[in-house]
Structures are given as structure tokens and as C-alpha cells.
Write a protein that holds these residues in place. Structure first.
Motif, PDB file in Angstrom:
ATOM      1  N   HIS A   1       0.846  -1.283   0.037  1.00 52.25           N
ATOM      2  CA  HIS A   1       0.054   0.112  -0.075  1.00 52.25           C
ATOM      3  C   HIS A   1       0.986   1.028  -0.106  1.00 52.25           C
ATOM      4  CE1 HIS A   1       0.437   0.870   4.337  1.00 52.25           C
ATOM      5  NE2 HIS A   1       0.525  -0.492   4.396  1.00 52.25           N
TER       6      HIS A   1
ATOM      7  N   ASP B   1       6.595   1.370   6.223  1.00 54.10           N
ATOM      8  CA  ASP B   1       5.259   0.857   5.836  1.00 54.10           C
ATOM      9  C   ASP B   1       4.461   1.825   4.998  1.00 54.10           C
ATOM     10  OD1 ASP B   1       2.726  -0.126   6.386  1.00 54.10           O
ATOM     11  OD2 ASP B   1       2.374   0.981   8.396  1.00 54.10           O
ATOM     12  N   ASP B   2       4.446   1.445   3.781  1.00 53.26           N
ATOM     13  CA  ASP B   2       4.821   0.314   3.216  1.00 53.26           C
ATOM     14  C   ASP B   2       5.419   0.446   1.727  1.00 53.26           C
ATOM     15  OD1 ASP B   2       4.672  -2.581   3.056  1.00 53.26           O
ATOM     16  OD2 ASP B   2       3.112  -2.569   1.715  1.00 53.26           O
TER      17      ASP B   2
ATOM     18  N   GLU C   1      -4.932   1.341   2.994  1.00 54.12           N
ATOM     19  CA  GLU C   1      -4.856   0.036   4.171  1.00 54.12           C
ATOM     20  C   GLU C   1      -4.883   0.535   5.383  1.00 54.12           C
ATOM     21  OE1 GLU C   1      -2.845  -2.348   6.904  1.00 54.12           O
ATOM     22  OE2 GLU C   1      -2.253  -0.485   6.307  1.00 54.12           O
ATOM     23  N   GLU C   2      -4.275   1.817   5.547  1.00 56.79           N
ATOM     24  CA  GLU C   2      -4.205   2.072   6.877  1.00 56.79           C
ATOM     25  C   GLU C   2      -5.698   2.638   7.755  1.00 56.79           C
ATOM     26  OE1 GLU C   2      -1.819   1.985   8.659  1.00 56.79           O
ATOM     27  OE2 GLU C   2      -0.056   2.031   7.315  1.00 56.79           O
TER      28      GLU C   2
ATOM     29  N   ASP D   1       3.858  -6.540   3.878  1.00 53.66           N
ATOM     30  CA  ASP D   1       3.455  -5.737   5.033  1.00 53.66           C
ATOM     31  C   ASP D   1       2.931  -6.260   6.458  1.00 53.66           C
ATOM     32  OD1 ASP D   1       2.565  -2.833   5.915  1.00 53.66           O
ATOM     33  OD2 ASP D   1       0.509  -3.511   5.307  1.00 53.66           O
TER      34      ASP D   1
HETATM   35 ZN   LIG Z   1       1.250  -1.260   6.173  1.00 50.31          ZN
END
Ligand SMILES: [Zn+2]
Length: 459
Positions: free
Chosen positions: A83, A115-116, A149-150, A174
Motif C-alpha cells: 500500500h 510501511d509500506d 490500507e491504514e 506488509d
Molecule cells: Zn502497512
């Protein structure tokens, strides 16, 4: 030239590409046309796809929700899912500004480096090295750049709902090494009870916790009671203070992640156990009494009969994460408790959720929110697990088994994939923190591991 040497030669390109992505602030923001998660994420996606195009891959942008680079032919597809969105930078950046990627002491600093964005760039250059080598996969390889994603993985929901191809196999860079082959199922449920109160002793407010998935370190309640009422003494973890209306009770606990509640001490549980001994009446007494008796300091849900366990992932974890009390629509106040629980990987929601909900409903509570996912598990003998572990072992000599975790990774958002790296055991992972960084040698090592993994899954 062998693949690893090839990847080493790509090191400067890899670092430059990573800097480009890190310098685009891709925190979720207000949606705009073609940018459902804000302009930053959309710009970052465009930059990543542009790079992949230059490297010679087919690319596709799926309406700004996500995009991908693809290589090779074949009916089936291997997915590498990463991501581009990042969490807000927060305070405390001393090495560099969060969106001005900076190299120092063999590390690259900046939001998203570990990340990421770093791991996904490592995957891109892994595929580039395979392509340069002339690798002809039997399965297409698709590197997917997610943008949400977050904050909920709505990107992958969109992908699946809009005909996005389901991979035959794959991984998300991830998580952590050696490999995560099990992730507990997670539920956040909120129970509510209306408080119609009369009498001298009343519950006026009750507050505790900051998020469902954190063991609350503080909780407090205001009560009304007669001015001359005798109040119980506090303890080393409970403080009782007189107020104009009656008293304020504060409980201290010890914070921990909600997936390991046994490592903390629950301040809300403590507070309810204390409140239960006061001469409250009616709904308030029933509410705090129920929480005190059925939960208290428990972390496995035993009084509800849901303390499931399996050998793979241990016991169900149960965290009384938040408490709130406020005015309801009809003028009566209501008290709400939010529980975050996680069931072992070989069970399902049906094995625990309905039992818990029934117990509360029978005791006069209503459900004010119930969000549950699924557990993820692939047995140690599955092809995906054995292949990825073999690659990891070849590069590190570490023979540790795959592990099951209480949290959830991006792997849950797409079928048939597992979280594999980028964080090595025992190595700090400064994701979501100020001064986030990736060690450049490990960025390159990740690219080598991912290249070998892609080859193993695609050939
Ligand atoms: Zn991540």
C-alpha cells in the motif's frame, strides 16, 4: 549475472524511486474525482504506476482506489499486495521532515519508508530484476498498489467488488518474517444500556479507554450521592474525590495492545468492580454490576463461555476497551461498553459472537455496533507456506516456523495471500512512529527475498 547481483546493481534506482514516493504525502484526505482517498494518495499511485511503466510493466489504475503493474503471461496470477497510503506524520520528527526522504547512517528516513512504500518498491525492483533476467513465469505476476490500507482497506473491497482478479496465490510485504500464516478473527462490539435513574445515588458519567483495541489505562465516573453519604476509601489504583454533586471515582490500569490484554490491567473493569459496591440502584446498578461480574479483569471471555483456544494461536483474547455514558434520544442517559475480541484462527465468528451477544441481550442490553471480520489461516504444510518459508530460510538461515498473530494484516483483504516480511525478527520496526526509517541494506535484502519468492510462486 545472477539475480542477487542484479538486484544489488538496482540499489540506487530503488532508493531514488522510494524517495520519490515518500516525498508525496499520501495520508487519507477528502475525496476528489479520481482520488477517493484524497489527492496525495492518488498522486502517489500515479507516480508508482508511471515508474512501473518506465520499467516496462503493463499498468492499470483502478479509479484511484488502487492500481497495479503486471508482468508475464499465464491464466493464473500471483499477487504482491502493498500500500501507498501512510498514517499521519504526528510529532517528534528530528532526523528529517516526514515527507522529505533523507539518507543517513545507512537508513532512509521518512513517513512510509518501512510501511509500506519501501517494501512495495523492493517488490517492484524484484520483479524488474526477474524481467531483466528473462524470467518467463507460468503465472502472471501482479504488484498491486493499494491506497487505503491504514484506514479500512476500502481499496481492496473496491477491487473485489469491481471484478478485480483473485490471485491464485501471493503475499503482502506488509507484516513480518518469517511469515504470518494465521491471523485471529477480530470483532468490535458495543453494548448499550439505557439508564433511567432515580434515588439519591446515581451514575452521572462514565468514561474510559481511547480505542477498542487498547487496554484502557484510565477510567473515571461521576456519581451523585447525598452530601453526608459515607464514601468508601480509595486504593492504590482507585481514587475517590468529593465533588459538588457527590463524588468522582478514577481508576488506573496498565495499557497494552488489545490483542494481548493479559499484558495489561483494565481500568474500566477495575472501575466497575468498585462502582458495584456503591449503593447505586436500578439500571445503573445492573449495568456496572453486570460488567463487573461478567468481565471484571477477565481477558478471555470465560463467563460468556467463549474462551476458545487452539494450538495454533492460543486463546480467544477479550478486551473491554471503551466505556462512555451520555444522553440518549429520549432524555434518559445510556451507558455503552465496547469490547474488542479476537478468536483463534481455527474458529469462526459463529463460535463466539452470537453467544456473547445473546448473553448481553438477555441481561437487557442492546447492540449499538458490531463489526466483525474473519480469521485467516493456512496450515504449515500448504504450498504457499512451505515455499515462502523455504525462501526466507535460504536467505537468513533462520528456521523459525511461521506464526499466528492476534492482529490483522492487509492479507485479510484479498483471498489466498499471506503477510511475508518486511520486518525481520528482533529488528525494530518504526512504522507509524516519528523518524520512521528503513535500513537500506535490508531494503535490498527484501528485494532479493521477494524476487526469490515471486519466482517460487510464479514458475
Ligand atoms: Zn502497512
Amino acid at each position: 549475472m545472477d539475480l542477487n547481483t542484479q538486484i544489488e546493481q538496482l540499489r540506487p534506482d530503488m532508493i531514488a524511486a522510494l524517495k520519490t514516493l515518500v516525498n508525496i504525502k499520501s495520508v487519507q484526505d477528502a475525496p476528489a474525482p479520481g482520488a477517493p482517498y484524497g489527492k496525495g494518495a492518488a498522486d502517489c499511485l500515479a507516480a508508482a504506476l508511471e515508474l512501473c511503466k518506465k520499467l516496462g510493466f503493463r499498468t492499470h489504475n483502478m479509479d484511484g482506489h488502487c492500481g497495479w503493474a503486471e508482468y508475464g503471461e499465464g491464466k493464473e496470477m500471483v499477487m504482491v499486495l502493498g500500500h501507498l497510503d501512510v498514517v499521519p506524520e504526528g510529532d517528534g520528527w528530528t532526523v528529517c521532515k516526514p515527507y522529505e526522504a533523507t539518507e543517513q547512517d545507512g537508513k532512509l528516513y521518512g513517513r512510509g519508508t518501512i510501511d509500506d512504500k519501501g517494501p512495495i518498491i523492493a517488490s517492484v525492483y524484484a520483479l524488474k530484476a526477474l524481467k531483466d533476467e528473462g524470467f518467463e513465469p507460468k503465472r502472471r505476476v501482479r504488484i498491486v498498489f493499494g491506497c487505503n490500507e491504514e484506514t479500512g482497506s476500502a481499496d481492496m473491497q473496491y477491487y473485489l467488488e469491481h471484478g478485480g482478479e483473485i490471485p491464485a496465490t501471493g503475499f503482502t510485504p506488509d507484516g513480518e518474517y518469517p511469515l504470518i500464516n494465521g491471523e485471529k478473527g477480530v470483532c468490535d462490539v458495543t453494548f448499550e444500556k439505557k439508564l433511567h435513574q432515580s434515588g439519591d445515588w446515581r451514575l452521572l458519567s462514565l468514561t474510559g479507554g481511547t480505542a477498542p483495541n487498547i487496554v484502557p489505562a484510565h477510567a473515571s465516573a461521576d456519581i451523585a450521592c447525598p452530601a453526608d453519604a459515607k464514601l468508601p476509601e480509595g486504593t492504590d489504583v482507585i481514587r475517590v474525590t468529593r465533588t459538588a454533586a457527590g463524588a468522582r471515582i478514577e481508576a488506573e490500569g496498565v495499557s497494552a495492545h488489545g490483542s494481548r490484554p493479559e499484558l495489561g490491567k483494565n481500568a474500566i473493569g477495575r472501575l466497575c468492580m468498585f462502582l458495584k459496591e456503591l449503593p447505586l440502584s436500578g439500571d445503573a446498578a445492573a449495568a456496572v454490576g453486570y460488567i463487573a461480574d461478567m468481565i471484571g479483569m477477565d481477558t478471555v471471555g470465560k463467563h460468556f463461555g467463549i474462551d476458545l483456544r487452539d494450538d495454533r494461536s492460543g486463546t480467544l483474547s477479550f478486551n473491554l476497551g471503551m466505556a462512555r455514558c451520555d444522553e440518549g434520544k429520549d432524555g434518559a442517559s445510556a451507558v455503552r461498553f465496547t469490547i474488542n475480541y479476537r478468536w483463534p484462527v481455527t474458529y469462526t465468528y459463529e463460535d463466539c459472537g452470537p453467544k456473547l451477544n445473546d448473553a448481553f441481550e438477555k441481561a437487557g442490553w442492546s447492540i449499538a455496533g458490531n463489526n466483525h471480520g474473519v480469521a485467516l489461516y493456512q496450515a504449515p504444510e500448504c504450498e504457499l507456506v512451505t515455499k515462502l518459508l523455504a525462501v526466507y530460510r535460504e536467505f537468513t538461515g533462520d528456521n523459525s516456523p511461521a506464526k499466528c498473530i492476534g492482529g490483522g494484516t492487509y492479507a485479510k483483504s484479498i483471498p489466498n495471500i499471506l503477510a511475508f516480511g518486511p520486518v525481520f525478527p528482533g529488528v525494530p520496526a518504526p512504522e507509524h512512529e516519528p523518524n520512521e526509517y528503513i535500513e537500506l541494506d535490508r531494503l535490498v535484502l527484501n528485494a532479493k527475498i521477494y524476487a526469490a519468492a515471486i519466482r517460487a510462486l510464479a514458475e
